[in-house]
Design an enzyme around this catalytic site. Structure first.
Site, PDB file in Angstrom:
ATOM      1  N   GLU A 189       0.847  -1.200   0.000  1.00  0.00           N
ATOM      2  CA  GLU A 189       0.000   0.000   0.000  1.00  0.00           C
ATOM      3  C   GLU A 189       0.878   1.243   0.000  1.00  0.00           C
ATOM      4  O   GLU A 189       1.893   1.303   0.690  1.00  0.00           O
ATOM      5  CB  GLU A 189      -0.895   0.011   1.244  1.00  0.00           C
ATOM      6  CG  GLU A 189      -2.093  -0.916   1.111  1.00  0.00           C
ATOM      7  CD  GLU A 189      -2.999  -0.858   2.334  1.00  0.00           C
ATOM      8  OE1 GLU A 189      -2.642  -0.207   3.329  1.00  0.00           O
ATOM      9  OE2 GLU A 189      -4.077  -1.479   2.273  1.00  0.00           O
ATOM     10  N   ASP A 209     -10.529   7.760 -22.569  1.00  0.00           N
ATOM     11  CA  ASP A 209     -10.394   6.363 -22.140  1.00  0.00           C
ATOM     12  C   ASP A 209      -9.978   5.569 -23.374  1.00  0.00           C
ATOM     13  O   ASP A 209     -10.806   5.249 -24.223  1.00  0.00           O
ATOM     14  CB  ASP A 209     -11.733   5.875 -21.581  1.00  0.00           C
ATOM     15  CG  ASP A 209     -11.733   4.387 -21.259  1.00  0.00           C
ATOM     16  OD1 ASP A 209     -10.701   3.726 -21.476  1.00  0.00           O
ATOM     17  OD2 ASP A 209     -12.772   3.889 -20.778  1.00  0.00           O
ATOM     18  N   LYS A 219      -5.534  -5.146 -23.433  1.00  0.00           N
ATOM     19  CA  LYS A 219      -6.158  -5.225 -24.758  1.00  0.00           C
ATOM     20  C   LYS A 219      -5.047  -5.081 -25.807  1.00  0.00           C
ATOM     21  O   LYS A 219      -4.161  -5.921 -25.825  1.00  0.00           O
ATOM     22  CB  LYS A 219      -7.289  -4.217 -24.850  1.00  0.00           C
ATOM     23  CG  LYS A 219      -8.400  -4.551 -23.823  1.00  0.00           C
ATOM     24  CD  LYS A 219      -9.575  -3.603 -23.809  1.00  0.00           C
ATOM     25  CE  LYS A 219     -10.542  -3.973 -22.688  1.00  0.00           C
ATOM     26  NZ  LYS A 219     -11.643  -3.016 -22.540  1.00  0.00           N
TER      27      LYS A 219
HETATM   28  C1  LIG Z   1     -12.545  -2.693 -21.501  1.00  0.00           C
HETATM   29  C2  LIG Z   1     -12.874  -1.294 -21.205  1.00  0.00           C
HETATM   30  C3  LIG Z   1     -12.944  -0.821 -19.882  1.00  0.00           C
HETATM   31  C4  LIG Z   1     -12.972  -1.712 -18.676  1.00  0.00           C
HETATM   32  O1  LIG Z   1     -12.014  -2.609 -18.496  1.00  0.00           O
HETATM   33  P1  LIG Z   1     -12.213  -3.847 -17.487  1.00  0.00           P
HETATM   34  O2  LIG Z   1     -10.817  -4.259 -17.271  1.00  0.00           O
HETATM   35  O3  LIG Z   1     -13.053  -4.843 -18.222  1.00  0.00           O
HETATM   36  O4  LIG Z   1     -12.877  -3.351 -16.246  1.00  0.00           O
HETATM   37  C5  LIG Z   1     -13.127   0.538 -19.686  1.00  0.00           C
HETATM   38  N1  LIG Z   1     -13.273   1.378 -20.723  1.00  0.00           N
HETATM   39  C6  LIG Z   1     -13.260   0.947 -21.999  1.00  0.00           C
HETATM   40  C7  LIG Z   1     -13.416   1.929 -23.096  1.00  0.00           C
HETATM   41  C8  LIG Z   1     -13.070  -0.403 -22.288  1.00  0.00           C
HETATM   42  O5  LIG Z   1     -13.086  -0.797 -23.538  1.00  0.00           O
END
Ligand SMILES: *Cc1c(COP(=O)(O)O)cnc(C)c1O
Length: 418
Positions: free
Chosen positions: A53, A198, A228
């Protein structure tokens, strides 16, 4: 895996089956990828045992001399790759990373603008079923159906002036186009909003300079998942201008989370190291080439794509218009020939989310295996034939065999002997 094998045969069997599933079919879900052997190793190290932490140099536990090394490396590599002043690599995944940003700047009831889910936005961008959608006042903007899914910035400007959001958020989970970030920035400046992008899906493509980087347009905050296109372990990162560093760090810890997952951060550092290599730039370029080719080959066969093409690693097929079947049926049919995709809502979808009008397809995982344009043409044809001839089981069996025959030529990294 000798330890798991000896101790827990049920789990061992499930792991072997998953390995087989991941190798014998073609993974076309755009949010998925295959990490390298080095990333897999890093994710399974003794850092899994450690509480840490706090942040490097300011921990609430002893024994953190080596966690500091890896977290500093991860942060520095993120800053270099994304050309930003500060990076927080502790969010446990994409959803908590976005929550941490909202909670840093907003009070309950405050207004945020984000893209509507059926037009490509994510659940965390204010969908009414998400806690964030209940806690904050999300105003959701949409895309232009006639103009290949371009965002209607005049409409966005008038919405922004009317609702005075504290954050203007752009980014997507199922939108096949690049953004003009300068338009978002202009609107945010006009109403005094914080700019947040994002880039969860396209993080790897931005890191490799193959898609626009929101920081080049003066954005304040950029979030990305690490699993991703960035091809790391499952996690999230928040990057920002220096002036927001403290408020973001405090929001992640102690605001939202306790101990970070140091084994994941170790693997994030390794993945970011890989992303700094020239091979990763080539990889990102090939993802885009493959995506373009796959989209072209589908459209050539009369398949209807939302936004009529793609600028990134994904595309959305309207399966109702193309084949007269919904996305759930299409997903299941493609599963039977070992092509994995996911059902997907289309803009203003008249059908419910569990029976939506489309499917989403992406090339990052197949590209990691070394598949190129030639294979994309085959995949397009397999998909088309399978969905067009939905009752021809003999044809499906033949296509499945062709898929299974091609796959071993493209080994999955990190899985021995495939
Ligand atoms: C996949 C995704 C998320 C969330 O990711 P998780 O790891 O599944 O919680 C947030 N924003 C966007 C645009 C995404 O494609």
């Amino acid at each position: 895996m000798s330890a798991i094998k000896g101790q827990d045969p049920q789990i061992y069997e499930a792991i072997l089956n998953e390995q087989k599933r991941q190798t014998e079919g073609i993974e076309l879900i755009p949010s998925e990828n295959y990490v390298s052997a080095a990333v897999l190793e890093a994710n399974g190290t003794v850092f899994t045992n450690k509480y840490s932490e706090g942040y490097p140099g300011k921990r609430y536990y002893g024994g953190n001399q080596y966690t500091d090394v890896i977290e500093n490396l991860a942060r520095d590599r993120a800053k270099e790759l994304f050309r930003c002043e500060h990076a927080n690599v502790q969010p446990l995944s994409g959803s908590p990373m976005n929550q941490a940003v909202y909670l840093a700047f907003l009070k309950p009831g405050d207004t945020v603008m984000g893209m509507d889910l059926s037009h490509g936005g994510h659940l965390t961008h204010g969908h009414p079923v998400s806690h964030m959608g209940k806690l904050f006042n999300f105003i959701r903007y949409k895309t232009h159906p006639e103009e290949n899914g371009r965002i209607d910035f005049d409409h966005l400007m008038s919405l922004a002036k009317e609702h005075k959001p504290k954050i203007i958020l752009c980014g997507y989970t199922s939108y096949p186009r690049d953004y003009d970030y300068s338009d978002f920035k202009k609107i945010a400046d006009e109403v005094g909003a914080i700019t947040m992008a994002d880039i969860a899906h396209i993080g790897g493509l931005v890191a490799a300079n193959q898609m626009r980087n929101p920081f080049d347009f003066g954005f304040d905050i950029v979030t990305t998942t690490t699993h991703k296109t960035l091809r790391g372990p499952r996690g999230g990162m928040i990057m920002c201008k220096k002036e927001f560093a403290e408020i973001i760090d405090k929001s992640v810890f102690p605001g939202l989370q306790g101990g970070p997952h140091m084994n994941t951060i170790c693997a994030i550092a390794v993945a970011l190291g890989e992303a700094q290599k020239p091979e990763f730039t080539e990889y990102a370029k090939q993802i885009l080439k493959n995506s373009k080719k796959l989209a072209e080959e589908l459209m050539k066969r009369g398949v209807k794509l939302v936004t009529n093409g793609t600028d990134n690693h994904m595309m959305v097929v309207n399966t109702i218009e193309s084949f007269g079947i919904d996305g759930t049926v299409a997903e299941k049919l493609l599963d039977t020939v070992h092509l994995t995709v996911n059902k997907q809502v289309v803009p203003d979808d008249p059908n419910p989310p569990l029976r939506p009008s489309g499917i989403r397809i992406g090339t990052p995982a197949a590209t990691t295996r070394g598949m190129q344009e030639e294979e994309m043409e085959k995949i397009a044809d397999w998909m088309y034939q399978t969905l067009k001839n939905k009752d021809d089981l003999e044809l499906h069996a033949k296509i499945k065999l062709e898929v299974n025959t091609m796959c071993p030529k493209f080994p999955v990294p990190g899985i021995a002997g495939n």
